[in-house]
Design a protein around this motif. Structure first.
Motif, PDB file in Angstrom:
ATOM      1  N   THR A  25       0.830  -1.207   0.000  1.00 19.28           N
ATOM      2  CA  THR A  25       0.000   0.000   0.000  1.00 19.28           C
ATOM      3  C   THR A  25       0.866   1.259   0.000  1.00 19.28           C
ATOM      4  OG1 THR A  25      -0.300  -0.029   2.406  1.00 19.28           O
ATOM      5  CG2 THR A  25      -2.018  -1.074   1.079  1.00 19.28           C
ATOM      6  N   THR A  26       2.047   1.185   0.618  1.00 21.73           N
ATOM      7  CA  THR A  26       2.977   2.312   0.551  1.00 21.73           C
ATOM      8  C   THR A  26       3.357   2.576  -0.902  1.00 21.73           C
ATOM      9  OG1 THR A  26       3.861   1.902   2.747  1.00 21.73           O
ATOM     10  CG2 THR A  26       5.265   3.156   1.246  1.00 21.73           C
ATOM     11  N   ASP A  27       3.689   1.495  -1.612  1.00 22.22           N
ATOM     12  CA  ASP A  27       4.024   1.660  -3.030  1.00 22.22           C
ATOM     13  C   ASP A  27       2.846   2.244  -3.815  1.00 22.22           C
ATOM     14  OD1 ASP A  27       6.475   0.588  -2.438  1.00 22.22           O
ATOM     15  OD2 ASP A  27       6.065  -1.374  -3.330  1.00 22.22           O
ATOM     16  N   LEU A  28       1.649   1.728  -3.545  1.00 25.50           N
ATOM     17  CA  LEU A  28       0.467   2.241  -4.241  1.00 25.50           C
ATOM     18  C   LEU A  28       0.277   3.725  -3.975  1.00 25.50           C
ATOM     19  CD1 LEU A  28      -2.138  -0.611  -3.576  1.00 25.50           C
ATOM     20  CD2 LEU A  28      -1.156   0.009  -5.787  1.00 25.50           C
ATOM     21  N   LEU A  29       0.382   4.103  -2.709  1.00 23.14           N
ATOM     22  CA  LEU A  29       0.159   5.504  -2.341  1.00 23.14           C
ATOM     23  C   LEU A  29       1.241   6.423  -2.923  1.00 23.14           C
ATOM     24  CD1 LEU A  29      -1.036   4.972   1.319  1.00 23.14           C
ATOM     25  CD2 LEU A  29      -2.390   5.938  -0.552  1.00 23.14           C
ATOM     26  N   ASN A  30       2.453   5.907  -3.022  1.00 22.25           N
ATOM     27  CA  ASN A  30       3.549   6.727  -3.553  1.00 22.25           C
ATOM     28  C   ASN A  30       3.571   6.785  -5.069  1.00 22.25           C
ATOM     29  OD1 ASN A  30       4.487   7.330  -1.010  1.00 22.25           O
ATOM     30  ND2 ASN A  30       5.964   5.660  -0.984  1.00 22.25           N
ATOM     31  N   PHE A  49      -6.364   6.872  -8.337  1.00 21.41           N
ATOM     32  CA  PHE A  49      -7.475   6.137  -7.732  1.00 21.41           C
ATOM     33  C   PHE A  49      -8.540   7.096  -7.200  1.00 21.41           C
ATOM     34  CE2 PHE A  49      -4.278   2.676  -6.203  1.00 21.41           C
ATOM     35  CZ  PHE A  49      -4.028   2.317  -7.511  1.00 21.41           C
ATOM     36  N   PRO A  50      -9.776   6.623  -7.069  1.00 18.70           N
ATOM     37  CA  PRO A  50     -10.813   7.444  -6.429  1.00 18.70           C
ATOM     38  C   PRO A  50     -10.419   7.788  -4.988  1.00 18.70           C
ATOM     39  CG  PRO A  50     -11.773   5.501  -7.487  1.00 18.70           C
ATOM     40  CD  PRO A  50     -10.287   5.334  -7.532  1.00 18.70           C
ATOM     41  N   ALA A  51     -10.864   8.933  -4.527  1.00 13.76           N
ATOM     42  CA  ALA A  51     -10.516   9.418  -3.180  1.00 13.76           C
ATOM     43  C   ALA A  51     -10.894   8.421  -2.093  1.00 13.76           C
ATOM     44  CB  ALA A  51     -11.189  10.765  -2.923  1.00 13.76           C
ATOM     45  N   GLU A  52     -12.057   7.740  -2.245  1.00 16.41           N
ATOM     46  CA  GLU A  52     -12.468   6.789  -1.199  1.00 16.41           C
ATOM     47  C   GLU A  52     -11.525   5.591  -1.141  1.00 16.41           C
ATOM     48  OE1 GLU A  52     -15.070   6.302  -4.870  1.00 16.41           O
ATOM     49  OE2 GLU A  52     -14.595   7.970  -3.557  1.00 16.41           O
ATOM     50  N   ASP A  53     -10.960   5.184  -2.275  1.00 20.82           N
ATOM     51  CA  ASP A  53      -9.988   4.090  -2.274  1.00 20.82           C
ATOM     52  C   ASP A  53      -8.683   4.535  -1.624  1.00 20.82           C
ATOM     53  OD1 ASP A  53     -11.910   2.642  -3.587  1.00 20.82           O
ATOM     54  OD2 ASP A  53     -10.814   2.458  -5.478  1.00 20.82           O
ATOM     55  N   ARG A  54      -8.241   5.737  -1.931  1.00 22.65           N
ATOM     56  CA  ARG A  54      -7.027   6.267  -1.299  1.00 22.65           C
ATOM     57  C   ARG A  54      -7.208   6.355   0.214  1.00 22.65           C
ATOM     58  NH1 ARG A  54      -7.263   9.933  -5.472  1.00 22.65           N
ATOM     59  NH2 ARG A  54      -7.801  11.622  -4.059  1.00 22.65           N
ATOM     60  N   ALA A  55      -8.393   6.765   0.660  1.00 21.08           N
ATOM     61  CA  ALA A  55      -8.658   6.870   2.102  1.00 21.08           C
ATOM     62  C   ALA A  55      -8.542   5.506   2.778  1.00 21.08           C
ATOM     63  CB  ALA A  55     -10.037   7.477   2.339  1.00 21.08           C
ATOM     64  N   ILE A  56      -9.019   4.465   2.122  1.00 19.43           N
ATOM     65  CA  ILE A  56      -8.923   3.114   2.694  1.00 19.43           C
ATOM     66  C   ILE A  56      -7.465   2.667   2.753  1.00 19.43           C
ATOM     67  CG2 ILE A  56      -9.433   0.677   2.183  1.00 19.43           C
ATOM     68  CD1 ILE A  56     -12.285   1.602   1.468  1.00 19.43           C
ATOM     69  N   LEU A  57      -6.699   2.925   1.697  1.00 15.65           N
ATOM     70  CA  LEU A  57      -5.274   2.576   1.707  1.00 15.65           C
ATOM     71  C   LEU A  57      -4.539   3.341   2.803  1.00 15.65           C
ATOM     72  CD1 LEU A  57      -4.621   2.544  -2.150  1.00 15.65           C
ATOM     73  CD2 LEU A  57      -4.867   0.554  -0.633  1.00 15.65           C
ATOM     74  N   GLU A  58      -4.891   4.595   2.998  1.00 17.57           N
ATOM     75  CA  GLU A  58      -4.269   5.392   4.059  1.00 17.57           C
ATOM     76  C   GLU A  58      -4.645   4.878   5.442  1.00 17.57           C
ATOM     77  OE1 GLU A  58      -5.545   9.297   2.908  1.00 17.57           O
ATOM     78  OE2 GLU A  58      -3.988   9.450   1.349  1.00 17.57           O
ATOM     79  N   ALA A  59      -5.860   4.375   5.607  1.00 12.74           N
ATOM     80  CA  ALA A  59      -6.268   3.793   6.897  1.00 12.74           C
ATOM     81  C   ALA A  59      -5.451   2.546   7.207  1.00 12.74           C
ATOM     82  CB  ALA A  59      -7.765   3.467   6.878  1.00 12.74           C
ATOM     83  N   ILE A  60      -5.205   1.713   6.192  1.00 13.09           N
ATOM     84  CA  ILE A  60      -4.357   0.528   6.383  1.00 13.09           C
ATOM     85  C   ILE A  60      -2.963   0.971   6.814  1.00 13.09           C
ATOM     86  CG2 ILE A  60      -3.207  -1.392   5.195  1.00 13.09           C
ATOM     87  CD1 ILE A  60      -5.773  -1.600   3.434  1.00 13.09           C
ATOM     88  N   GLN A  61      -2.433   1.977   6.147  1.00 10.62           N
ATOM     89  CA  GLN A  61      -1.118   2.505   6.497  1.00 10.62           C
ATOM     90  C   GLN A  61      -1.084   3.004   7.945  1.00 10.62           C
ATOM     91  OE1 GLN A  61       2.057   3.133   4.784  1.00 10.62           O
ATOM     92  NE2 GLN A  61       1.112   1.283   3.989  1.00 10.62           N
ATOM     93  N   GLY A  62      -2.136   3.693   8.358  1.00  7.53           N
ATOM     94  CA  GLY A  62      -2.193   4.218   9.729  1.00  7.53           C
ATOM     95  C   GLY A  62      -2.166   3.114  10.767  1.00  7.53           C
ATOM     96  N   ARG A  63      -2.936   2.051  10.532  1.00 11.47           N
ATOM     97  CA  ARG A  63      -2.942   0.922  11.476  1.00 11.47           C
ATOM     98  C   ARG A  63      -1.570   0.258  11.531  1.00 11.47           C
ATOM     99  NH1 ARG A  63      -7.581  -0.965   9.282  1.00 11.47           N
ATOM    100  NH2 ARG A  63      -6.730  -2.996   8.796  1.00 11.47           N
ATOM    101  N   TYR A  64      -0.958   0.087  10.360  1.00  6.25           N
ATOM    102  CA  TYR A  64       0.359  -0.550  10.346  1.00  6.25           C
ATOM    103  C   TYR A  64       1.392   0.340  11.042  1.00  6.25           C
ATOM    104  CZ  TYR A  64       4.542  -2.958   8.970  1.00  6.25           C
ATOM    105  OH  TYR A  64       5.736  -3.613   9.014  1.00  6.25           O
ATOM    106  N   HIS A  65       1.294   1.648  10.859  1.00  9.56           N
ATOM    107  CA  HIS A  65       2.203   2.569  11.542  1.00  9.56           C
ATOM    108  C   HIS A  65       2.088   2.393  13.056  1.00  9.56           C
ATOM    109  CE1 HIS A  65       3.403   6.442  13.350  1.00  9.56           C
ATOM    110  NE2 HIS A  65       4.383   6.342  12.465  1.00  9.56           N
ATOM    111  N   ASP A  66       0.872   2.249  13.561  1.00 10.09           N
ATOM    112  CA  ASP A  66       0.666   2.037  14.997  1.00 10.09           C
ATOM    113  C   ASP A  66       1.324   0.742  15.465  1.00 10.09           C
ATOM    114  OD1 ASP A  66      -0.812   4.366  14.985  1.00 10.09           O
ATOM    115  OD2 ASP A  66      -2.764   3.350  15.047  1.00 10.09           O
ATOM    116  N   ILE A  67       1.270  -0.288  14.640  1.00 12.25           N
ATOM    117  CA  ILE A  67       1.883  -1.578  14.985  1.00 12.25           C
ATOM    118  C   ILE A  67       3.396  -1.434  15.082  1.00 12.25           C
ATOM    119  CG2 ILE A  67       2.350  -3.912  14.091  1.00 12.25           C
ATOM    120  CD1 ILE A  67      -0.518  -3.734  12.826  1.00 12.25           C
TER     121      ILE A  67
END
Length: 190
Positions: free
Chosen positions: A107-112, A118-136
């Motif tokens: 997802t980092t590669d996708l976002l970069n 991508f549609p904004a709602e898809d980007r938001a979901i990818l960013e949410a995954i990134q946020g959870r992984y950052h917390d881990i």
């Protein structure tokens, strides 16, 4: 479950009972509340259905996990090892997070690289995954000692190999000890 003080990479876990085999599992304390409440349960999924659907849309852009995105619908199995040092490597730095790690890297590669298309709602979901992984990754690590007796050991996927996959739930009373690994700990390489 007793917490043992982490002392430069070698906590003093008491010996396993004579009728048990000691295994270890390394992770992030971000997962500790669920692990300590439910044990190691195969039923929880790390990814929401809506997240998997977005990941499936862009699987062709995911070099690490793209061909296996469909597996994210399945319960996540855990890995145990007989060696504390091996479990410790999964409780430090970028190694924490198991299956989430590969998806987060993709997802980092996708976002970069391509997410701007991508549609904004898809980007938001990818960013949410990134946020959870950052917390881990930014949480301390944890290594659990898991004592399994005969019937449990017989059901391991590959009981003689190390590490081994666990195809069943492990109740919390089998998790006997834990040690919390500081975020800045760097294991010594042999």
């Amino acid at each position: 479950m007793e917490t043992i003080v982490f002392d430069d990479g070698k906590p003093a876990f008491p010996a396993a009972p004579s009728d048990c085999v000691r295994y270890y599992h390394g992770s992030s304390v971000a997962f500790s509340p669920a692990i300590e409440r439910n044990g190691f349960a195969m039923s929880p999924q790390f990814f929401l259905t809506s997240e998997v659907l977005v990941l499936e849309k862009y699987a062709a852009y995911m070099p690490r996990y793209g061909t296996s995105v469909w597996r994210l619908y399945e319960p996540i199995r855990i890995t145990l090892t007989r060696h504390f040092d091996l479990a410790l490597t999964h409780a430090v730095g970028q190694r924490k997070g198991g299956i989430a790690r590969g998806v987060a890297e993709d997802t980092t590669d996708l976002l970069n690289d391509v997410a701007r298309l991508f549609p904004a709602e898809d980007r938001a979901i990818l960013e949410a995954i990134q946020g959870r992984y950052h917390d881990i990754v930014t949480s301390p690590g944890v290594v659990y000692a898991v004592d399994l007796e005969g019937p449990y050991c017989d059901r391991l996927c590959t009981p003689t190999s190390d590490p081994t996959y666990v195809p069943f739930d492990i109740p919390p009373d089998r998790i006997t000890y834990k040690t919390v690994v500081p975020v800045d700990f760097q294991p010594r390489l042999l």
